[in-house]
Design a protein around this motif. Structure first.
Motif, PDB file in Angstrom:
ATOM      1  N   ALA A  52       0.712  -1.197  -0.075  1.00 28.82           N
ATOM      2  CA  ALA A  52       0.026   0.043   0.079  1.00 28.82           C
ATOM      3  C   ALA A  52       0.919   1.207  -0.014  1.00 28.82           C
ATOM      4  O   ALA A  52       1.843   1.422   0.767  1.00 28.82           O
ATOM      5  N   ALA A  53       0.566   2.222  -0.848  1.00 28.80           N
ATOM      6  CA  ALA A  53       1.212   3.468  -1.024  1.00 28.80           C
ATOM      7  C   ALA A  53       0.341   4.564  -1.489  1.00 28.80           C
ATOM      8  O   ALA A  53      -0.745   4.131  -2.301  1.00 28.80           O
ATOM      9  N   GLY A  54       0.764   5.788  -1.079  1.00 28.74           N
ATOM     10  CA  GLY A  54       0.048   6.916  -1.768  1.00 28.74           C
ATOM     11  C   GLY A  54      -0.766   7.700  -0.832  1.00 28.74           C
ATOM     12  O   GLY A  54      -1.415   8.820  -1.211  1.00 28.74           O
ATOM     13  N   LEU A  55      -0.845   7.129   0.262  1.00 31.05           N
ATOM     14  CA  LEU A  55      -1.840   7.798   1.447  1.00 31.05           C
ATOM     15  C   LEU A  55      -1.447   9.428   1.771  1.00 31.05           C
ATOM     16  O   LEU A  55      -2.280  10.148   1.853  1.00 31.05           O
ATOM     17  N   GLU A  56      -0.331   9.743   1.812  1.00 27.70           N
ATOM     18  CA  GLU A  56       0.137  11.005   1.937  1.00 27.70           C
ATOM     19  C   GLU A  56      -0.183  11.847   1.052  1.00 27.70           C
ATOM     20  O   GLU A  56      -0.795  13.173   1.300  1.00 27.70           O
ATOM     21  N   ALA A 177       8.837   3.996  -5.010  1.00 28.48           N
ATOM     22  CA  ALA A 177       9.886   3.010  -5.267  1.00 28.48           C
ATOM     23  C   ALA A 177      10.795   2.983  -3.832  1.00 28.48           C
ATOM     24  O   ALA A 177      11.340   1.885  -3.450  1.00 28.48           O
ATOM     25  N   PHE A 178      10.787   4.143  -3.407  1.00 34.73           N
ATOM     26  CA  PHE A 178      11.668   4.176  -1.838  1.00 34.73           C
ATOM     27  C   PHE A 178      10.854   3.448  -1.037  1.00 34.73           C
ATOM     28  O   PHE A 178      11.324   2.720  -0.081  1.00 34.73           O
ATOM     29  N   ILE A 179       9.521   3.660  -0.757  1.00 31.34           N
ATOM     30  CA  ILE A 179       8.639   2.929  -0.055  1.00 31.34           C
ATOM     31  C   ILE A 179       8.914   1.451  -0.063  1.00 31.34           C
ATOM     32  O   ILE A 179       9.086   0.433   0.967  1.00 31.34           O
ATOM     33  N   GLN A 428     -11.466  12.680  10.758  1.00 33.23           N
ATOM     34  CA  GLN A 428     -12.792  12.419  11.794  1.00 33.23           C
ATOM     35  C   GLN A 428     -13.274  13.523  11.446  1.00 33.23           C
ATOM     36  O   GLN A 428     -12.925  14.637  11.776  1.00 33.23           O
ATOM     37  N   GLY A 429     -14.551  13.537  11.108  1.00 35.72           N
ATOM     38  CA  GLY A 429     -15.267  14.818  10.984  1.00 35.72           C
ATOM     39  C   GLY A 429     -14.769  15.882   9.955  1.00 35.72           C
ATOM     40  O   GLY A 429     -14.809  17.108  10.379  1.00 35.72           O
ATOM     41  N   GLY A 430     -13.790  15.333   8.930  1.00 37.01           N
ATOM     42  CA  GLY A 430     -13.434  16.353   8.204  1.00 37.01           C
ATOM     43  C   GLY A 430     -12.036  16.946   8.512  1.00 37.01           C
ATOM     44  O   GLY A 430     -11.041  17.640   7.870  1.00 37.01           O
ATOM     45  N   LYS A 431     -11.595  16.474  10.031  1.00 37.12           N
ATOM     46  CA  LYS A 431     -10.142  17.015  10.497  1.00 37.12           C
ATOM     47  C   LYS A 431      -9.125  15.856  10.441  1.00 37.12           C
ATOM     48  O   LYS A 431      -9.525  14.609  10.895  1.00 37.12           O
ATOM     49  N   LEU A 432      -8.092  16.246  10.113  1.00 35.67           N
ATOM     50  CA  LEU A 432      -6.859  15.161  10.156  1.00 35.67           C
ATOM     51  C   LEU A 432      -6.715  14.822  11.589  1.00 35.67           C
ATOM     52  O   LEU A 432      -6.215  15.720  12.389  1.00 35.67           O
ATOM     53  N   VAL A 433      -6.531  13.479  11.880  1.00 34.12           N
ATOM     54  CA  VAL A 433      -6.122  13.115  12.974  1.00 34.12           C
ATOM     55  C   VAL A 433      -5.073  12.047  13.005  1.00 34.12           C
ATOM     56  O   VAL A 433      -4.551  11.442  13.970  1.00 34.12           O
ATOM     57  N   TYR A 434      -4.336  12.053  11.785  1.00 29.75           N
ATOM     58  CA  TYR A 434      -3.218  10.991  11.676  1.00 29.75           C
ATOM     59  C   TYR A 434      -1.923  11.792  11.441  1.00 29.75           C
ATOM     60  O   TYR A 434      -1.910  12.778  10.932  1.00 29.75           O
ATOM     61  N   GLN A 435      -0.860  11.317  12.297  1.00 30.53           N
ATOM     62  CA  GLN A 435       0.210  11.736  12.263  1.00 30.53           C
ATOM     63  C   GLN A 435       1.251  11.257  11.094  1.00 30.53           C
ATOM     64  O   GLN A 435       1.471  10.101  10.966  1.00 30.53           O
ATOM     65  N   LEU A 436       1.453  12.041  10.155  1.00 30.35           N
ATOM     66  CA  LEU A 436       2.210  11.336   8.883  1.00 30.35           C
ATOM     67  C   LEU A 436       3.554  11.010   9.500  1.00 30.35           C
ATOM     68  O   LEU A 436       4.345  11.858   9.932  1.00 30.35           O
ATOM     69  N   PRO A 437       3.979   9.639   9.154  1.00 33.68           N
ATOM     70  CA  PRO A 437       5.372   9.401   9.247  1.00 33.68           C
ATOM     71  C   PRO A 437       6.171   9.849   8.355  1.00 33.68           C
ATOM     72  O   PRO A 437       5.874  10.472   7.293  1.00 33.68           O
ATOM     73  N   GLU A 440      11.389   7.853   5.646  1.00 31.82           N
ATOM     74  CA  GLU A 440      12.275   6.606   5.967  1.00 31.82           C
ATOM     75  C   GLU A 440      11.588   5.755   6.882  1.00 31.82           C
ATOM     76  O   GLU A 440      11.964   4.509   7.164  1.00 31.82           O
ATOM     77  N   GLU A 441      10.656   6.082   7.797  1.00 30.81           N
ATOM     78  CA  GLU A 441      10.040   5.347   8.802  1.00 30.81           C
ATOM     79  C   GLU A 441       8.991   4.434   8.042  1.00 30.81           C
ATOM     80  O   GLU A 441       8.912   3.173   8.330  1.00 30.81           O
ATOM     81  N   ILE A 442       8.557   4.982   6.730  1.00 29.39           N
ATOM     82  CA  ILE A 442       7.359   4.279   6.117  1.00 29.39           C
ATOM     83  C   ILE A 442       8.502   3.122   5.313  1.00 29.39           C
ATOM     84  O   ILE A 442       7.812   1.915   5.394  1.00 29.39           O
ATOM     85  N   GLN A 443       9.472   3.070   4.840  1.00 27.40           N
ATOM     86  CA  GLN A 443      10.393   2.152   4.189  1.00 27.40           C
ATOM     87  C   GLN A 443      10.773   1.162   5.249  1.00 27.40           C
ATOM     88  O   GLN A 443      10.728   0.119   4.719  1.00 27.40           O
ATOM     89  N   GLN A 444      11.278   1.561   6.395  1.00 32.01           N
ATOM     90  CA  GLN A 444      11.678   0.714   7.539  1.00 32.01           C
ATOM     91  C   GLN A 444      10.328  -0.246   7.911  1.00 32.01           C
ATOM     92  O   GLN A 444      10.382  -1.371   8.111  1.00 32.01           O
TER      93      GLN A 444
END
Length: 486
Positions: A52-56, A177-179, A428-437, A440-444
């Motif tokens: 899975a990729a592309g979420l950011e 590709a890096f991911i 949630q309710g239109g508000k971003l609640v996710y902390q983007l990694p 390099e963290e995604i790759q690991q």
């Protein structure tokens, strides 16, 4: 058209999303809460898994959702949209919920990578951009991971910008590709935007520009003594390329005490040439000199080269990676699975087809990954309805019975396992609640998650089928809807 103006990606949608939105508005359904799943039906290259990729980029898109006055003027000019709907779009804002499987996670057919819960018009307008983003980056991340696995720990660099399908294919493709496991890219802007390490040395034009090949190599070593990687196949790799490289290393790098250097080959029989080049370099005392190869590589060619004893430290992979040339379509789809009535009850919906693979799994769902309690390896994924969980489905002995989504008689019982939810809240309710990694963290994370898959699932040929099964309640819901609509 003024192509210098920044494009409003909200308008990057299929036109039917706007005509349906107008229809929802006219029918009074603009506030009806709908549930959509984004999933895929088959793994590219007949593989056993996808990444899975592309979420950011999805998050960035949703945060910028809006219609400019010129967008409204364009739609008004089509003379098919209600003025009330155009006013709705002029004040458009996403207010829904989104849940997604984090980037870098191995994913499998028919499970929701991303779920949208939002008013009908909002959910519908997201379809095109969500699909093109998740489809593209998941495709490239998957291909890159296959190629990196074939390299058996050797470095893989993404070299495909000039063969990509458009600028975004090159830029976001390098990120994906890096991911998937690549160490870096040749695409400079991907480094600037995302931090994908960019690098490069020389083309054949550099060598051809100088009076002699040796002059080209010596000059390059003088300018870049700490990163002297020389392209040795412009004329004759073994008769002049490698000998001239050794001479330049001796004349420029050796007096400086520099041992780090490299050569690159872009043509010829890579197995034979790299073996001979390695022997020549070692005999000349340049045992730490690395060998990089490029030229229409993919996972199968890399695998064969290593089986043939090729002496390669790094692979530069271009068009067959950045375009996923062997199967350049990921095939993700975006389907309505439920809506909520005026009392807030969730009403499951199904899409039927004579093609069994296109029958959807209805209902607002949760997705879990089951890991062996002793091995830590992934056993399979399990889907249940939104109002149940693993613990409520356990048998008296703590086991879990799971049901094949396509066959009434196929079920199995899983013992001694750990279950982890795969999707996490994004909006949630239109508000971003996710902390983007960080990237390099995604790759690991991707590397760590790949280690939880059995080798049988990761085979290139005839991989083991990874199970995505259903709870009894979800299976009953699907079966009831199938029989009801016959």
């Amino acid at each position: 058209m003024n192509t210098s103006k920044k494009l409003n990606m909200t308008m990057l949608c299929d036109f039917y999303e706007l005509t349906m939105g107008n229809g929802y508005f006219k029918a009074g359904y603009q506030d009806r809460i709908t549930h959509f799943d984004l999933f895929f039906r088959s793994v590219p290259d007949n593989g056993g898994y996808a990444i899975a990729a592309g979420l950011e980029q999805v998050i960035e898109y949703i945060q910028d959702l809006h219609f400019d006055p010129e967008d409204i003027a364009y739609l008004r000019g089509r003379k098919i949209f209600d003025e009330g709907f155009l006013d709705y779009l002029a004040h458009f804002k996403f207010t829904g919920d989104i849940f997604a499987i984090p980037e870098g996670t191995p994913v499998f057919p028919n499970e929701p990578i991303l779920t949208v819960r939002a008013p009908a018009i909002q959910a519908q307008l997201l379809e095109t951009y969500l699909l093109l983003t998740i489809n593209h980056q998941s495709l490239i991340a998957t291909k890159a991971n296959r190629i990196c696995r074939a390299a058996r720990g050797r470095g893989v660099l993404e070299f495909g910008s000039r063969r990509a399908q458009g600028s975004s294919g090159a830029i976001d493709g390098a990120r994906a590709a890096f991911i998937g496991g690549c160490k870096g890219t040749a695409c400079t802007i991907s480094d600037q935007l995302y931090g994908v390490p960019a690098g490069g040395t020389m083309a054949h034009a550099w060598v051809q520009t100088f009076d002699t090949q040796y002059d080209a190599f010596r000059t390059y070593c003088e300018i870049y003594p700490e990163n002297a990687v020389l392209l040795v196949d412009t004329y004759n790799t073994l008769e002049s390329g490698v000998p001239d490289a050794i001479r330049a290393f001796n004349d420029v790098l050796k007096p400086k005490g520099i041992k780090k250097c490299g050569i690159r080959l872009d043509s010829g029989d890579m197995a034979y040439l790299t073996q001979k080049a390695r022997q020549m370099l070692d005999e000349a005392g340049w045992t730490e000199c690395t060998i990089t190869v490029s030229n229409s590589l993919d996972e199968f060619i890399i695998q064969d080269l290593l089986l043939q004893g090729a002496q390669i430290d790094t692979f530069g992979v271009g068009e067959r990676l950045i375009t996923a040339r062997s199967e350049p379509v990921f095939g993700g789809v975006y389907k309505l699975v439920a809506y909520e009535d005026n009392q807030g009850n969730v009403i499951p919906k199904i899409k039927l087809s004579e093609n069994v693979s296109k029958i959807t799994t209805p209902q607002y769902k949760k997705v879990y990954r089951l890991y062996g309690g002793e091995t830590g390896k992934a056993i399979g994924d399990w889907l249940c309805t939104y109002d149940e969980d693993v613990d409520s489905n356990r048998n008296p002995d703590g086991s879990l019975t799971i049901f094949d989504p396509d066959a009434t008689w196929k079920k199995k019982t899983v013992h001694n396992f750990v279950a982890k939810p795969l999707q996490v809240p994004i909006f949630q309710g239109g508000k971003l609640v996710y902390q983007l990694p960080k990237l390099e963290e995604i790759q690991q994370y991707c590397s760590d998650q790949m280690d939880t898959l059995w080798d049988e699932v990761k085979r290139f040929d005839n991989p083991h089928n990874y199970y995505v099964d259903l709870s009894q309640k979800l299976w009953n819901t699907k079966y009831d809807l199938i029989t009801h609509h016959k």
